[in-house]
Design an enzyme around this catalytic site. Structure first.
Site, PDB file in Angstrom:
ATOM      1  N   ARG A 254       2.969 -30.151 -46.403  1.00 59.94           N
ATOM      2  CA  ARG A 254       3.355 -30.511 -45.033  1.00 59.94           C
ATOM      3  C   ARG A 254       2.164 -30.189 -44.140  1.00 59.94           C
ATOM      4  O   ARG A 254       1.874 -29.023 -43.891  1.00 59.94           O
ATOM      5  CB  ARG A 254       4.590 -29.688 -44.630  1.00 59.94           C
ATOM      6  CG  ARG A 254       5.317 -30.228 -43.403  1.00 59.94           C
ATOM      7  CD  ARG A 254       6.302 -29.211 -42.857  1.00 59.94           C
ATOM      8  NE  ARG A 254       5.591 -28.105 -42.243  1.00 59.94           N
ATOM      9  CZ  ARG A 254       6.084 -26.869 -42.096  1.00 59.94           C
ATOM     10  NH1 ARG A 254       7.299 -26.575 -42.506  1.00 59.94           N
ATOM     11  NH2 ARG A 254       5.362 -25.915 -41.534  1.00 59.94           N
ATOM     12  N   HIS A 258       6.714 -27.768 -38.787  1.00 61.47           N
ATOM     13  CA  HIS A 258       8.047 -28.243 -39.160  1.00 61.47           C
ATOM     14  C   HIS A 258       8.491 -29.385 -38.240  1.00 61.47           C
ATOM     15  O   HIS A 258       9.031 -30.384 -38.681  1.00 61.47           O
ATOM     16  CB  HIS A 258       9.026 -27.077 -39.082  1.00 61.47           C
ATOM     17  CG  HIS A 258      10.445 -27.488 -39.266  1.00 61.47           C
ATOM     18  ND1 HIS A 258      10.934 -27.909 -40.483  1.00 61.47           N
ATOM     19  CD2 HIS A 258      11.462 -27.586 -38.379  1.00 61.47           C
ATOM     20  CE1 HIS A 258      12.214 -28.246 -40.336  1.00 61.47           C
ATOM     21  NE2 HIS A 258      12.557 -28.054 -39.082  1.00 61.47           N
ATOM     22  N   TYR A 266       1.576 -19.757 -39.252  1.00 62.37           N
ATOM     23  CA  TYR A 266       1.865 -19.004 -40.485  1.00 62.37           C
ATOM     24  C   TYR A 266       1.255 -19.670 -41.730  1.00 62.37           C
ATOM     25  O   TYR A 266       1.317 -19.123 -42.816  1.00 62.37           O
ATOM     26  CB  TYR A 266       3.388 -18.865 -40.671  1.00 62.37           C
ATOM     27  CG  TYR A 266       4.131 -20.181 -40.514  1.00 62.37           C
ATOM     28  CD1 TYR A 266       4.266 -21.062 -41.587  1.00 62.37           C
ATOM     29  CD2 TYR A 266       4.668 -20.566 -39.278  1.00 62.37           C
ATOM     30  CE1 TYR A 266       4.896 -22.284 -41.443  1.00 62.37           C
ATOM     31  CE2 TYR A 266       5.296 -21.789 -39.120  1.00 62.37           C
ATOM     32  CZ  TYR A 266       5.414 -22.643 -40.209  1.00 62.37           C
ATOM     33  OH  TYR A 266       6.038 -23.859 -40.066  1.00 62.37           O
TER      34      TYR A 266
HETATM   35  C1  LIG Z   1      22.062 -26.333 -44.114  1.00 61.21           C
HETATM   36  C2  LIG Z   1      20.908 -26.494 -43.175  1.00 61.21           C
HETATM   37  N1  LIG Z   1      20.265 -25.392 -42.724  1.00 61.21           N
HETATM   38  C3  LIG Z   1      19.233 -25.499 -41.854  1.00 61.21           C
HETATM   39  C4  LIG Z   1      18.833 -26.733 -41.413  1.00 61.21           C
HETATM   40  C5  LIG Z   1      17.669 -26.860 -40.418  1.00 61.21           C
HETATM   41  N2  LIG Z   1      16.497 -27.403 -41.108  1.00 61.21           N
HETATM   42  C6  LIG Z   1      16.174 -28.713 -41.022  1.00 61.21           C
HETATM   43  S1  LIG Z   1      14.842 -29.108 -41.976  1.00 61.21           S
HETATM   44  C7  LIG Z   1      14.674 -27.497 -42.483  1.00 61.21           C
HETATM   45  C8  LIG Z   1      13.596 -27.116 -43.447  1.00 61.21           C
HETATM   46  C9  LIG Z   1      13.959 -27.540 -44.830  1.00 61.21           C
HETATM   47  O1  LIG Z   1      12.905 -27.285 -45.709  1.00 61.21           O
HETATM   48  P1  LIG Z   1      12.688 -28.234 -46.941  1.00 61.21           P
HETATM   49  O2  LIG Z   1      13.974 -28.517 -47.624  1.00 61.21           O
HETATM   50  O3  LIG Z   1      11.615 -27.623 -47.754  1.00 61.21           O
HETATM   51  O4  LIG Z   1      12.214 -29.611 -46.283  1.00 61.21           O
HETATM   52  P2  LIG Z   1      10.890 -29.888 -45.410  1.00 61.21           P
HETATM   53  O5  LIG Z   1      11.295 -29.774 -43.982  1.00 61.21           O
HETATM   54  O6  LIG Z   1       9.855 -28.907 -45.819  1.00 61.21           O
HETATM   55  O7  LIG Z   1      10.508 -31.288 -45.772  1.00 61.21           O
HETATM   56  C10 LIG Z   1      15.630 -26.683 -41.904  1.00 61.21           C
HETATM   57  C11 LIG Z   1      15.725 -25.231 -42.127  1.00 61.21           C
HETATM   58  C12 LIG Z   1      19.550 -27.867 -41.882  1.00 61.21           C
HETATM   59  N3  LIG Z   1      19.225 -29.097 -41.511  1.00 61.21           N
HETATM   60  N4  LIG Z   1      20.579 -27.719 -42.778  1.00 61.21           N
END
Ligand SMILES: Cc1ncc(C[n+]2csc(CCOP(=O)(O)OP(=O)(O)O)c2C)c(N)n1
Ligand SMILES: [Mg+2]
Length: 354
Positions: A254, A258, A266
């Site tokens: 990434r 975020h 970080y």
């Molecule tokens: C159950 C849940 N918890 C928290 C979130 C908030 N959230 C959206 S994306 C994300 C990060 C998810 O990380 P990853 O699965 O590695 O996907 P990336 O964003 O790195 O592509 C979070 C914590 C959510 N959408 N659903």
């Protein structure tokens, strides 16, 4: 069942035998369009024209472009928040994407959500469920329906590394394995789940989890669009032949925070520099240049498309407030999902279309 792990180093650097010259150019074009649209959407966000926050998949373009390209029109896709190229491959027009981000009436959700939580059901994509990783369960359910109805088609969902730590991920993996369902799981390992690095998320290699559920896990270079295509094509073929699911772990990075609010302080700078040198678009552009394609002309044509889409999206009206409650809940019979575009030449050949 044996778990096969195809390491990226073992993948041929050149195209797989399943891609024509035009396919390889198309893959590059979809990645360029994803990047161009997301860069433009980021500017519109900073101008205050994109409500809420803004997420992008900068540096991860190969994962959605490569996997979506391997799927047939009648297959069904659950597209996640860093997978814009999948929408583009299926045939969602660029102006509707920008309209979506800006909450316009002409956006995919008609202003119901001005964010990455969308899917155009008319092209076989399910509207994104924000709770992660519930698209795993949706894709598994669709694959169950295909199996029960005896339909020859496959469901595919992307998900992140962080999503794989939730219970529903394991439930979907288990059920897909037990039922040998025609589903492909593409795990987008981009090194972080928000600010949490991999080593704080799990103690095993993600790809090996597939073995616990009785089906193959395949490790692939997520910045190599042709490798992602080939892994997905093979997984889809296996699924069609009754071989059941495959977990594809696509390793990538990434490259942005975020979301737009995150300066990702970080993330070690050296890590970013390492991945910057492995940019998926640069890699595919180098290959396609070797085929004698004018890359600058291709970039210019994509830039012009982004400009046209921006103009069209900015001209879209905001939704009429009196319609705010329409299209939120299902009323009457639900309309089935439609088929999407399947631009890969392999489908054209088998169907006899141009
Ligand atoms: C159950 C849940 N918890 C928290 C979130 C908030 N959230 C959206 S994306 C994300 C990060 C998810 O990380 P990853 O699965 O590695 O996907 P990336 O964003 O790195 O592509 C979070 C914590 C959510 N959408 N659903
Ligand atoms: Mg992640």
């Amino acid at each position: 069942m044996a778990t096969s792990m195809a390491r990226s180093a073992a993948m041929p650097r050149s195209a797989t035998e399943h891609l024509t010259r035009n396919d390889r150019v198309a893959l590059l074009r979809f990645m360029l369009l994803m990047r161009g649209l997301e860069e433009r959407a980021g500017s519109l966000y900073r101008q205050g024209k994109v409500p809420g926050s803004f997420y992008d998949g900068f540096g991860q373009e190969a994962v959605s472009a490569g996997a979506a390209f391997a799927m047939a029109a009648e297959d069904r896709l659950c597209v996640l928040h860093r997978d814009l190229a999948a929408h583009l491959v299926r045939g969602v027009a660029a102006d509707r994407v920008l309209g979506q981000y800006m909450g316009r009436a002409g956006g995919v959700t008609g202003g119901r959500d001005g964010n990455v939580h969308f899917g155009d059901r008319t092209v076989g994509c399910v509207g994104m469920v924000s709770m992660l990783p519930d698209m795993m369960v949706v894709a598994t359910g669709m694959a169950m329906a295909f199996k029960l109805r005896g339909e020859r088609r496959v469901a595919l969902t992307w998900m992140g590394d962080g999503a794989s730590s939730r219970g529903d991920w394991h439930e979907a993996m288990n059920w897909a394995g037990v039922q040998r369902l025609p589903v492909v799981f593409v795990l987008e390992n981009n090194q972080y789940a928000y600010s949490t690095p991999l080593q704080k998320q799990f103690a095993v290699a993600l790809v090996r989890r597939a073995e616990s559920y009785g089906f193959p896990g395949v490790l692939v270079d997520g910045n190599d669009v042709e490798a992602v295509f080939e892994a997905t094509r093979a997984a889809r073929q296996r699924a069609l032949e009754g071989g059941g699911p495959t977990l594809i772990e696509a390793t990538t990075m990434r490259m942005h925070g975020h979301a737009a609010h995150d300066d990702m302080r970080y993330v070690p700078r050296e890590l970013l520099a390492h991945w910057e040198a492995r940019d998926p678009i640069d890699l595919q552009a180098a290959r396609v240049a070797e085929l004698g394609v004018d890359i600058e002309a291709l970039r210019a044509s994509v830039a012009a498309e982004v400009d046209r889409a921006t103009e069209a999206a900015l001209a879209m009206p905001m939704p009429d407030p009196s319609t705010a409650t329409e299209g939120v809940f299902c009323e009457g019979d639900a309309e089935p999902l439609g088929d999407g575009r399947a631009p890969w030449s392999g489908f054209h050949t088998t169907r006899g279309a141009a």
